[in-house]
Design a protein around this motif. Structure first.
Motif, PDB file in Angstrom:
ATOM      1  N   ALA A 264      30.486  55.654  -1.313  1.00 38.14           N
ATOM      2  CA  ALA A 264      29.640  56.608  -2.029  1.00 38.14           C
ATOM      3  C   ALA A 264      30.442  57.840  -2.447  1.00 38.14           C
ATOM      4  N   LEU A 265      31.268  58.351  -1.547  1.00 31.13           N
ATOM      5  CA  LEU A 265      32.066  59.536  -1.873  1.00 31.13           C
ATOM      6  C   LEU A 265      33.100  59.243  -2.955  1.00 31.13           C
ATOM      7  N   MET A 266      33.728  58.082  -2.886  1.00 31.20           N
ATOM      8  CA  MET A 266      34.715  57.735  -3.905  1.00 31.20           C
ATOM      9  C   MET A 266      34.050  57.564  -5.270  1.00 31.20           C
ATOM     10  N   ALA A 267      32.874  56.963  -5.305  1.00 25.83           N
ATOM     11  CA  ALA A 267      32.160  56.798  -6.568  1.00 25.83           C
ATOM     12  C   ALA A 267      31.754  58.152  -7.145  1.00 25.83           C
ATOM     13  N   ARG A 268      31.288  59.063  -6.275  1.00 24.97           N
ATOM     14  CA  ARG A 268      30.873  60.387  -6.739  1.00 24.97           C
ATOM     15  C   ARG A 268      32.060  61.271  -7.115  1.00 24.97           C
ATOM     16  N   SER A 269      33.272  60.892  -6.683  1.00 26.09           N
ATOM     17  CA  SER A 269      34.449  61.715  -6.983  1.00 26.09           C
ATOM     18  C   SER A 269      34.835  61.654  -8.453  1.00 26.09           C
ATOM     19  N   ARG A 270      34.390  60.612  -9.148  1.00 26.37           N
ATOM     20  CA  ARG A 270      34.705  60.504 -10.571  1.00 26.37           C
ATOM     21  C   ARG A 270      34.027  61.642 -11.327  1.00 26.37           C
ATOM     22  N   GLY A 271      34.807  62.489 -11.928  1.00 23.29           N
ATOM     23  CA  GLY A 271      34.270  63.617 -12.678  1.00 23.29           C
ATOM     24  C   GLY A 271      34.004  64.862 -11.838  1.00 23.29           C
ATOM     25  N   ALA A 272      34.239  64.778 -10.526  1.00 25.24           N
ATOM     26  CA  ALA A 272      34.007  65.940  -9.660  1.00 25.24           C
ATOM     27  C   ALA A 272      35.197  66.892  -9.705  1.00 25.24           C
ATOM     28  N   GLY A 273      34.943  68.155  -9.444  1.00 25.56           N
ATOM     29  CA  GLY A 273      36.012  69.137  -9.356  1.00 25.56           C
ATOM     30  C   GLY A 273      36.650  69.153  -7.984  1.00 25.56           C
ATOM     31  N   LEU A 274      35.865  68.790  -6.952  1.00 27.70           N
ATOM     32  CA  LEU A 274      36.339  68.795  -5.577  1.00 27.70           C
ATOM     33  C   LEU A 274      35.399  67.952  -4.734  1.00 27.70           C
ATOM     34  N   VAL A 275      35.963  67.169  -3.819  1.00 23.55           N
ATOM     35  CA  VAL A 275      35.175  66.414  -2.849  1.00 23.55           C
ATOM     36  C   VAL A 275      35.460  67.039  -1.483  1.00 23.55           C
ATOM     37  N   VAL A 276      34.407  67.388  -0.759  1.00 26.42           N
ATOM     38  CA  VAL A 276      34.562  67.985   0.565  1.00 26.42           C
ATOM     39  C   VAL A 276      34.044  66.996   1.600  1.00 26.42           C
ATOM     40  N   VAL A 277      34.906  66.663   2.570  1.00 24.07           N
ATOM     41  CA  VAL A 277      34.511  65.778   3.666  1.00 24.07           C
ATOM     42  C   VAL A 277      34.729  66.517   4.975  1.00 24.07           C
ATOM     43  N   GLY A 278      33.948  66.173   5.964  1.00 24.37           N
ATOM     44  CA  GLY A 278      34.073  66.787   7.277  1.00 24.37           C
ATOM     45  C   GLY A 278      34.934  65.943   8.188  1.00 24.37           C
TER      46      GLY A 278
ATOM     47  N   GLY B 249      39.202  60.442  10.545  1.00 27.41           N
ATOM     48  CA  GLY B 249      38.404  59.232  10.638  1.00 27.41           C
ATOM     49  C   GLY B 249      38.611  58.343   9.427  1.00 27.41           C
ATOM     50  N   SER B 250      38.021  57.169   9.478  1.00 26.73           N
ATOM     51  CA  SER B 250      38.225  56.197   8.407  1.00 26.73           C
ATOM     52  C   SER B 250      37.646  56.659   7.069  1.00 26.73           C
ATOM     53  N   VAL B 251      36.530  57.384   7.101  1.00 22.70           N
ATOM     54  CA  VAL B 251      35.942  57.868   5.842  1.00 22.70           C
ATOM     55  C   VAL B 251      36.862  58.912   5.208  1.00 22.70           C
ATOM     56  N   SER B 252      37.315  59.878   5.992  1.00 22.36           N
ATOM     57  CA  SER B 252      38.220  60.899   5.461  1.00 22.36           C
ATOM     58  C   SER B 252      39.500  60.278   4.925  1.00 22.36           C
TER      59      SER B 252
ATOM     60  N   ARG C 114      24.408  68.691  -3.674  1.00 19.09           N
ATOM     61  CA  ARG C 114      24.255  67.941  -2.427  1.00 19.09           C
ATOM     62  C   ARG C 114      23.547  66.634  -2.774  1.00 19.09           C
ATOM     63  N   VAL C 115      24.141  65.521  -2.348  1.00 20.11           N
ATOM     64  CA  VAL C 115      23.589  64.202  -2.639  1.00 20.11           C
ATOM     65  C   VAL C 115      23.423  63.449  -1.333  1.00 20.11           C
ATOM     66  N   VAL C 116      22.252  62.872  -1.121  1.00 17.64           N
ATOM     67  CA  VAL C 116      22.003  62.060   0.065  1.00 17.64           C
ATOM     68  C   VAL C 116      21.893  60.613  -0.382  1.00 17.64           C
ATOM     69  N   ARG C 117      22.716  59.745   0.221  1.00 20.92           N
ATOM     70  CA  ARG C 117      22.742  58.326  -0.159  1.00 20.92           C
ATOM     71  C   ARG C 117      22.635  57.457   1.084  1.00 20.92           C
ATOM     72  N   ARG C 118      22.240  56.214   0.913  1.00 21.56           N
ATOM     73  CA  ARG C 118      22.209  55.241   2.002  1.00 21.56           C
ATOM     74  C   ARG C 118      23.316  54.202   1.847  1.00 21.56           C
ATOM     75  N   ASP C 119      24.313  54.509   1.041  1.00 20.18           N
ATOM     76  CA  ASP C 119      25.442  53.610   0.819  1.00 20.18           C
ATOM     77  C   ASP C 119      26.494  53.843   1.899  1.00 20.18           C
ATOM     78  N   PRO C 120      27.453  52.918   2.036  1.00 15.59           N
ATOM     79  CA  PRO C 120      28.571  53.185   2.948  1.00 15.59           C
ATOM     80  C   PRO C 120      29.244  54.506   2.538  1.00 15.59           C
ATOM     81  N   PRO C 121      29.499  55.394   3.480  1.00 14.62           N
ATOM     82  CA  PRO C 121      29.960  56.749   3.148  1.00 14.62           C
ATOM     83  C   PRO C 121      31.216  56.805   2.286  1.00 14.62           C
ATOM     84  N   ALA C 122      32.254  56.065   2.634  1.00 12.39           N
ATOM     85  CA  ALA C 122      33.502  56.144   1.869  1.00 12.39           C
ATOM     86  C   ALA C 122      33.284  55.688   0.432  1.00 12.39           C
TER      87      ALA C 122
END
Length: 71
Positions: A15-29, A42-45, A5-13
């Motif tokens: 931040a999630l795209m940057a964290r997706s590098r090397g991830a096994g799965l990205v989960v968005v609500g 929504g726009s982030v999803s 679980r990572v909490v960031r103050r960056d724009p959500p999309a």
């Protein structure tokens, strides 16, 4: 596999795209507001689905389990 679980103050999309590098799965609500509006994402999803470097799961709340009803 570890879940992180990572909490960031960056724009959500971004931040999630940057964290997706090397991830096994990205989960968005998704709020899933009603039948018609709930079918739309929504726009982030949308951005994460289109640009993430890992598989993406979009998770919607079950009926009766909406964030506005949480304590």
């Amino acid at each position: 596999m570890a879940v992180e679980r990572v909490v960031r103050r960056d724009p959500p999309a971004a931040a999630l795209m940057a964290r997706s590098r090397g991830a096994g799965l990205v989960v968005v609500g998704s709020r899933g507001r009603g039948m018609v509006r709930g079918a739309l994402l929504g726009s982030v999803s949308q951005a994460v689905l289109q640009h993430a470097d890992a598989p993406v799961a979009v998770v919607r709340p079950e009926a009766g389990d909406r964030p506005e009803q949480w304590p």
